[in-house]
Design a protein around this motif. Structure first.
Motif, PDB file in Angstrom:
ATOM      1  N   LEU A  32       0.818  -1.213   0.000  1.00  0.00           N
ATOM      2  CA  LEU A  32       0.000   0.000   0.000  1.00  0.00           C
ATOM      3  C   LEU A  32       0.850   1.261   0.000  1.00  0.00           C
ATOM      4  O   LEU A  32       1.951   1.294   0.545  1.00  0.00           O
ATOM      5  CB  LEU A  32      -0.920   0.003   1.227  1.00  0.00           C
ATOM      6  CG  LEU A  32      -1.969  -1.112   1.334  1.00  0.00           C
ATOM      7  CD1 LEU A  32      -2.731  -0.972   2.653  1.00  0.00           C
ATOM      8  CD2 LEU A  32      -2.929  -1.054   0.164  1.00  0.00           C
ATOM      9  N   GLY A  33       0.324   2.296  -0.613  1.00  0.00           N
ATOM     10  CA  GLY A  33       0.949   3.606  -0.574  1.00  0.00           C
ATOM     11  C   GLY A  33       2.068   3.824  -1.556  1.00  0.00           C
ATOM     12  O   GLY A  33       2.689   4.893  -1.576  1.00  0.00           O
ATOM     13  N   ASN A  34       2.346   2.847  -2.423  1.00  0.00           N
ATOM     14  CA  ASN A  34       3.440   2.989  -3.393  1.00  0.00           C
ATOM     15  C   ASN A  34       2.911   3.394  -4.770  1.00  0.00           C
ATOM     16  O   ASN A  34       1.779   3.078  -5.142  1.00  0.00           O
ATOM     17  CB  ASN A  34       4.208   1.676  -3.505  1.00  0.00           C
ATOM     18  CG  ASN A  34       5.011   1.386  -2.253  1.00  0.00           C
ATOM     19  OD1 ASN A  34       5.918   2.122  -1.896  1.00  0.00           O
ATOM     20  ND2 ASN A  34       4.663   0.301  -1.574  1.00  0.00           N
ATOM     21  N   SER A  35       3.756   4.076  -5.514  1.00  0.00           N
ATOM     22  CA  SER A  35       3.385   4.530  -6.858  1.00  0.00           C
ATOM     23  C   SER A  35       4.602   4.531  -7.761  1.00  0.00           C
ATOM     24  O   SER A  35       5.748   4.503  -7.295  1.00  0.00           O
ATOM     25  CB  SER A  35       2.768   5.937  -6.803  1.00  0.00           C
ATOM     26  OG  SER A  35       3.728   6.880  -6.371  1.00  0.00           O
ATOM     27  N   GLU A  62      -0.671   3.681  -9.008  1.00  0.00           N
ATOM     28  CA  GLU A  62      -0.643   3.907  -7.562  1.00  0.00           C
ATOM     29  C   GLU A  62      -1.535   2.893  -6.863  1.00  0.00           C
ATOM     30  O   GLU A  62      -2.662   2.633  -7.308  1.00  0.00           O
ATOM     31  CB  GLU A  62      -1.127   5.320  -7.249  1.00  0.00           C
ATOM     32  CG  GLU A  62      -1.233   5.626  -5.761  1.00  0.00           C
ATOM     33  CD  GLU A  62      -1.891   6.965  -5.494  1.00  0.00           C
ATOM     34  OE1 GLU A  62      -1.682   7.520  -4.403  1.00  0.00           O
ATOM     35  OE2 GLU A  62      -2.618   7.450  -6.383  1.00  0.00           O
ATOM     36  N   LEU A  63      -1.044   2.299  -5.789  1.00  0.00           N
ATOM     37  CA  LEU A  63      -1.863   1.492  -4.892  1.00  0.00           C
ATOM     38  C   LEU A  63      -2.096   2.340  -3.655  1.00  0.00           C
ATOM     39  O   LEU A  63      -1.207   2.504  -2.805  1.00  0.00           O
ATOM     40  CB  LEU A  63      -1.166   0.177  -4.536  1.00  0.00           C
ATOM     41  CG  LEU A  63      -1.960  -0.781  -3.636  1.00  0.00           C
ATOM     42  CD1 LEU A  63      -3.314  -1.124  -4.258  1.00  0.00           C
ATOM     43  CD2 LEU A  63      -1.172  -2.059  -3.369  1.00  0.00           C
ATOM     44  N   THR A  64      -3.285   2.934  -3.567  1.00  0.00           N
ATOM     45  CA  THR A  64      -3.575   3.890  -2.504  1.00  0.00           C
ATOM     46  C   THR A  64      -3.591   3.214  -1.132  1.00  0.00           C
ATOM     47  O   THR A  64      -3.711   1.988  -1.026  1.00  0.00           O
ATOM     48  CB  THR A  64      -4.928   4.581  -2.747  1.00  0.00           C
ATOM     49  OG1 THR A  64      -5.975   3.594  -2.674  1.00  0.00           O
ATOM     50  CG2 THR A  64      -4.960   5.247  -4.102  1.00  0.00           C
ATOM     51  N   LYS A  65      -3.525   4.030  -0.103  1.00  0.00           N
ATOM     52  CA  LYS A  65      -3.496   3.492   1.259  1.00  0.00           C
ATOM     53  C   LYS A  65      -4.812   2.829   1.651  1.00  0.00           C
ATOM     54  O   LYS A  65      -4.838   2.026   2.593  1.00  0.00           O
ATOM     55  CB  LYS A  65      -3.148   4.611   2.242  1.00  0.00           C
ATOM     56  CG  LYS A  65      -1.709   5.112   2.097  1.00  0.00           C
ATOM     57  CD  LYS A  65      -1.368   6.142   3.150  1.00  0.00           C
ATOM     58  CE  LYS A  65       0.087   6.587   3.010  1.00  0.00           C
ATOM     59  NZ  LYS A  65       0.466   7.611   4.041  1.00  0.00           N
ATOM     60  N   VAL A  73      -7.575  -4.286   1.373  1.00  0.00           N
ATOM     61  CA  VAL A  73      -6.503  -4.748   0.488  1.00  0.00           C
ATOM     62  C   VAL A  73      -5.154  -4.427   1.122  1.00  0.00           C
ATOM     63  O   VAL A  73      -4.939  -3.327   1.658  1.00  0.00           O
ATOM     64  CB  VAL A  73      -6.614  -4.095  -0.909  1.00  0.00           C
ATOM     65  CG1 VAL A  73      -5.357  -4.351  -1.728  1.00  0.00           C
ATOM     66  CG2 VAL A  73      -7.840  -4.617  -1.643  1.00  0.00           C
ATOM     67  N   GLU A  74      -4.240  -5.391   1.070  1.00  0.00           N
ATOM     68  CA  GLU A  74      -2.906  -5.212   1.633  1.00  0.00           C
ATOM     69  C   GLU A  74      -1.830  -5.028   0.569  1.00  0.00           C
ATOM     70  O   GLU A  74      -0.901  -4.258   0.742  1.00  0.00           O
ATOM     71  CB  GLU A  74      -2.541  -6.423   2.503  1.00  0.00           C
ATOM     72  CG  GLU A  74      -3.276  -6.486   3.823  1.00  0.00           C
ATOM     73  CD  GLU A  74      -2.728  -5.496   4.837  1.00  0.00           C
ATOM     74  OE1 GLU A  74      -1.527  -5.175   4.755  1.00  0.00           O
ATOM     75  OE2 GLU A  74      -3.495  -5.028   5.692  1.00  0.00           O
ATOM     76  N   ARG A  75      -1.969  -5.729  -0.562  1.00  0.00           N
ATOM     77  CA  ARG A  75      -0.901  -5.672  -1.571  1.00  0.00           C
ATOM     78  C   ARG A  75      -1.409  -6.166  -2.938  1.00  0.00           C
ATOM     79  O   ARG A  75      -2.440  -6.824  -3.048  1.00  0.00           O
ATOM     80  CB  ARG A  75       0.296  -6.517  -1.124  1.00  0.00           C
ATOM     81  CG  ARG A  75      -0.025  -7.982  -0.936  1.00  0.00           C
ATOM     82  CD  ARG A  75       1.145  -8.738  -0.289  1.00  0.00           C
ATOM     83  NE  ARG A  75       0.817 -10.157  -0.126  1.00  0.00           N
ATOM     84  CZ  ARG A  75       0.110 -10.641   0.894  1.00  0.00           C
ATOM     85  NH1 ARG A  75      -0.350  -9.822   1.841  1.00  0.00           N
ATOM     86  NH2 ARG A  75      -0.145 -11.930   0.980  1.00  0.00           N
ATOM     87  N   LEU A  76      -0.617  -5.826  -3.957  1.00  0.00           N
ATOM     88  CA  LEU A  76      -0.828  -6.291  -5.328  1.00  0.00           C
ATOM     89  C   LEU A  76       0.180  -7.393  -5.614  1.00  0.00           C
ATOM     90  O   LEU A  76       1.373  -7.222  -5.367  1.00  0.00           O
ATOM     91  CB  LEU A  76      -0.645  -5.144  -6.317  1.00  0.00           C
ATOM     92  CG  LEU A  76      -0.665  -5.492  -7.808  1.00  0.00           C
ATOM     93  CD1 LEU A  76      -2.059  -5.931  -8.247  1.00  0.00           C
ATOM     94  CD2 LEU A  76      -0.189  -4.294  -8.644  1.00  0.00           C
TER      95      LEU A  76
END
Length: 474
Positions: free
Chosen positions: A30-33, A112-115, A139-142
């Motif tokens: 989460l939170g990464n782009s 982006e995977l938002t928080k 959701v925790e992760r992709l």
């Protein structure tokens, strides 16, 4: 970036959130782009690709799955770029977020995977062009799984979103399709598209054009009186299952990695990897004969025995090569036309508007009066008439008694310097290409022998032999 401008295509591997050199993690938190930037000047034919996740290959001889953020110049060359999230198996694209709805950007493509757990694609002005719609679902992760399935999971590894639920034109090994899903393939610069669909009694390929929809290939379960619930692609081929998950049919091909619906021909292929060639090859194709494809020739074209295209020549001043599907569909309604029968041809299209227990003359009359009808086929044995809204998928066959194919043409249409005998002219076109090829060959042989004979006759006579001196020996 200056160096990248010199290339039409660039590819690089980004190992996000990992300190491992040369490897990418198979998940993103989460939170990464990530931002992918275009060249400073618009470049036609540009393709940028940033790999963000990769699976471990099952074999050192076979390619692995990779997820990538991509930018490519627009087909219209209008200064914009297509931005999408894609999955690749080696160099083969097997899934794309932009398959149905394309996202255009001017300079930057951002993933982006938002928080709060929503996976998004954005432009530089923060406009969201695509999203997973998973906000607030823990959701925790992709992740990218070993099957090539791109998934969003929670802390318990429960899937909240997956690319397998949004099929495009490729079906991967381990993936399944039920009666509510389908594969679709869109040819470039065309409004028609192909679809591979799971029906209750069969699986089939369809040609779709506006309101028109015709099948051109089908496969039914081996077992009778069974209904199809879903299909699944396995290592042994494509399996069909009933409502109780019992296998009721199989298109068998070993070591299959994926199934693909071609966007140019509409053919369906099962593909396996050939390590000795370093590429994927189709080991099975649903349609094995070129003339059995719906667009083997242009509209009003006839695919002949020699795999070339003859032309019925009733539109566009008799030049079939300049006809496209959109032109035929957009022309005025087919009213005040006449029907002409073509001998020795049929159509590969199926499931047109069918009327049973009528005569051939009545079939002809029904199509003639229907302004949406472009052609009709009639079977004497079944007393059935099938009407079609477009003249396409026509092929030459050996003449079969009791089978007729008729097309609608404007009244009075004829070639220049031809008598207005439209019926005789149209029938004579079928097989014309084959006959023309044979005529050219015969003419070539005749020219060769005539030239050779003339050359021999034009040679000067040989010089006389020297006379032998008289024998003076006594």
């Amino acid at each position: 970036m200056i160096m990248l401008m010199k290339f039409y295509t660039f590819t690089f591997l980004i190992c996000l959130f990992s300190k491992l050199q040369g490897h990418c993690k198979s998940d993103i938190s989460l939170g990464n782009s990530l931002t992918l930037t275009s060249p400073l000047e618009y470049t036609p034919g540009f393709m940028g690709k940033a790999y963000i996740m990769e699976t471990e290959s099952l074999s050192t001889r076979e390619p692995s799955f990779k997820a990538a953020l991509t930018m490519e110049s627009s087909d219209k060359d209008d200064g914009r770029y297509l931005c999408s999230l894609q999955v690749f198996l080696g160099d083969v694209r097997v899934w794309s977020s932009g398959h149905y709805s394309k996202m255009y950007v001017s300079s930057k493509c951002i993933i982006e995977l938002t928080k709060d757990g929503d996976l998004r694609l954005k432009s530089s002005n923060k406009h969201v062009g695509w999203r997973s719609g998973t906000s607030g679902q823990d959701v925790e992760r992709l992740e990218i799984q070993s099957t090539g399935n791109l998934v969003l999971v929670d802390a318990k590894n429960l899937i909240k979103w997956q690319s397998f639920n949004f099929p495009t034109d490729v079906m991967l090994s381990g993936q399944k399709l039920d009666v509510a899903t389908q594969l679709t393939s869109f040819p470039n610069d065309s409004t028609l598209f192909y679809s591979f669909e799971v029906l209750r009694d069969k699986i089939a390929l369809f040609l779709n054009l506006n309101k028109l929809k015709y099948s051109y290939w089908e496969y039914k379960p081996i077992e009778k009186n069974t209904t199809v619930n879903f299909v699944r692609l396995g290592l042994k081929g494509l399996d069909l299952f009933d409502d109780n998950s019992h296998r009721i049919g199989r298109i068998e091909q070993p070591l299959i990695r994926f199934l693909a619906l071609g966007n140019r021909t509409g053919n369906l292929g099962l593909y396996s990897y050939k390590p000795e060639k370093g590429k994927f090859e189709a080991t099975f194709q649903a349609v094995s004969d070129t003339c059995d494809l719906p667009v083997a020739c242009k509209p009003y074209g006839i695919c002949t025995f020699s795999k070339s295209c003859s032309c019925i020549k009733v539109v566009s001043n008799g030049d079939c090569s300049s006809i496209n599907v959109e032109e035929v569909v957009s022309v005025k309604r087919l009213c005040d036309h006449e029907m002409v029968e073509l001998k020795g041809v049929t159509t590969v299209l199926r499931n047109g508007t069918q009327v049973r227990n009528i005569s051939k003359e009545r079939c002809e009359e029904l199509c003639k009066k229907d302004c949406e009808c472009g052609a009709a086929s009639y079977s004497v044995s079944d007393e059935s008439c099938v009407m079609y809204g477009i003249v396409i998928g026509v092929k030459q066959i050996e003449r079969v008694s009791g089978l007729s194919y008729m097309v609608k043409i404007p009244k009075g249409v004829r070639l220049s310097d031809e008598k207005p005998n439209v019926r005789k002219w149209v029938v004579g076109l079928v097989g014309g290409i084959d006959g023309f090829v044979i005529l050219l060959l015969l003419s070539g042989f005749a020219f060769y022998f005539i030239r050779k004979r003339r050359k021999r006759l034009s040679l000067p006579p040989p010089p006389p032999l020297p006379q032998q001196p008289a024998n003076t020996d006594s």
